[in-house]
Motif scaffolding. Structure first.
Motif, PDB file in Angstrom:
ATOM      1  N   VAL A 111      17.860  -3.714 -49.760  1.00 35.37           N
ATOM      2  CA  VAL A 111      16.648  -4.220 -48.956  1.00 35.37           C
ATOM      3  C   VAL A 111      16.871  -4.840 -47.610  1.00 35.37           C
ATOM      4  N   ASP A 112      18.041  -5.208 -47.496  1.00 29.44           N
ATOM      5  CA  ASP A 112      18.627  -6.116 -46.282  1.00 29.44           C
ATOM      6  C   ASP A 112      18.750  -5.136 -45.209  1.00 29.44           C
ATOM      7  N   ILE A 113      19.149  -3.887 -45.584  1.00 30.24           N
ATOM      8  CA  ILE A 113      19.427  -2.978 -44.496  1.00 30.24           C
ATOM      9  C   ILE A 113      18.212  -2.872 -43.380  1.00 30.24           C
ATOM     10  N   VAL A 114      16.905  -2.434 -43.695  1.00 28.00           N
ATOM     11  CA  VAL A 114      15.869  -2.167 -42.769  1.00 28.00           C
ATOM     12  C   VAL A 114      15.879  -3.602 -41.888  1.00 28.00           C
ATOM     13  N   PRO A 115      15.673  -4.819 -42.363  1.00 27.57           N
ATOM     14  CA  PRO A 115      15.576  -5.901 -41.537  1.00 27.57           C
ATOM     15  C   PRO A 115      16.834  -5.768 -40.690  1.00 27.57           C
ATOM     16  N   THR A 116      17.979  -5.656 -41.109  1.00 29.54           N
ATOM     17  CA  THR A 116      19.066  -5.517 -40.164  1.00 29.54           C
ATOM     18  C   THR A 116      19.043  -4.709 -38.938  1.00 29.54           C
ATOM     19  N   VAL A 117      18.544  -3.241 -39.326  1.00 29.20           N
ATOM     20  CA  VAL A 117      18.622  -2.288 -38.517  1.00 29.20           C
ATOM     21  C   VAL A 117      17.650  -2.616 -37.367  1.00 29.20           C
ATOM     22  N   LEU A 118      16.564  -3.272 -37.941  1.00 29.45           N
ATOM     23  CA  LEU A 118      15.465  -3.605 -36.874  1.00 29.45           C
ATOM     24  C   LEU A 118      15.966  -4.857 -35.888  1.00 29.45           C
TER      25      LEU A 118
END
Length: 183
Positions: A111-118
């Motif tokens: 679930v950390d992927i989306v905040p990281t990409v953003l």
């Protein structure tokens, strides 16, 4: 122009049957043969990004949706139990201008992927999005300061008439809620 590319490789996955030449090179370990095959496929994508001249400005993320039991705890494949053999997956992030080739210790979640990409794209993460940005880790720091328990579950067990399994990982500890609880 900006682009988004999502590639889904099904291997390594049962039945372990890597294509040639990986089948013969890894005849004693077809699971490793499938890993080598996917590695070569990813290598071809990276080579193509370089040939197109876009690799240096491209965010590349490689991950998996589950591990494989490989016989640990009596689980040959995955989906039933919630041990590390099936929960621990690779998460490789290659970001433009990030530090190179390092492993960060600590628990993170997919679930950390989306905040990281953003964050890397210069966009704000909406408040309803779960997860934490891993940017600090990519820039030479450790895992995010705000560690949190990470939830895991297997509802597949219920399809066999067994109890569903729920768990939480917190630092070095994992609790599994089952008829016979485990810590």
């Amino acid at each position: 122009k900006p682009f988004f590319l999502f590639l889904h490789y099904f291997d390594p996955h049962l039945p372990y049957d890597p294509p040639p030449p990986y089948a013969s090179a890894y005849a004693d370990d077809p699971y490793a043969g499938e890993i080598a095959y996917v590695d070569s496929c990813i290598g071809r994508v990276v080579d193509r990004l370089r040939a197109l001249g876009v690799y240096d400005n491209t965010l590349v993320i490689i991950t998996g949706d589950h591990g494989e039991g490989l016989g640990e705890h009596g689980e040959k494949a995955h989906a039933v139990l919630v041990y590390q053999s099936t929960l621990h997956v690779p998460l490789v992030i290659r970001a433009p201008k990030a530090s190179k080739g390092r492993q960060v210790d600590g628990n993170v979640s997919l679930v950390d992927i989306v905040p990281t990409v953003l964050d890397l794209a210069g966009l704000k993460t909406p408040p309803q999005v779960e997860g934490l940005t891993l940017r600090r880790s990519l820039e030479g720091g450790g895992v995010p300061d705000r560690q949190r328990p990470i939830y895991c579950e297997s509802l597949e067990a219920a399809s066999f008439g067994w109890s569903p399994l729920n768990g939480v990982v917190d630092g070095p500890w994992k609790y599994i809620r089952a008829p016979r609880q485990e810590l």
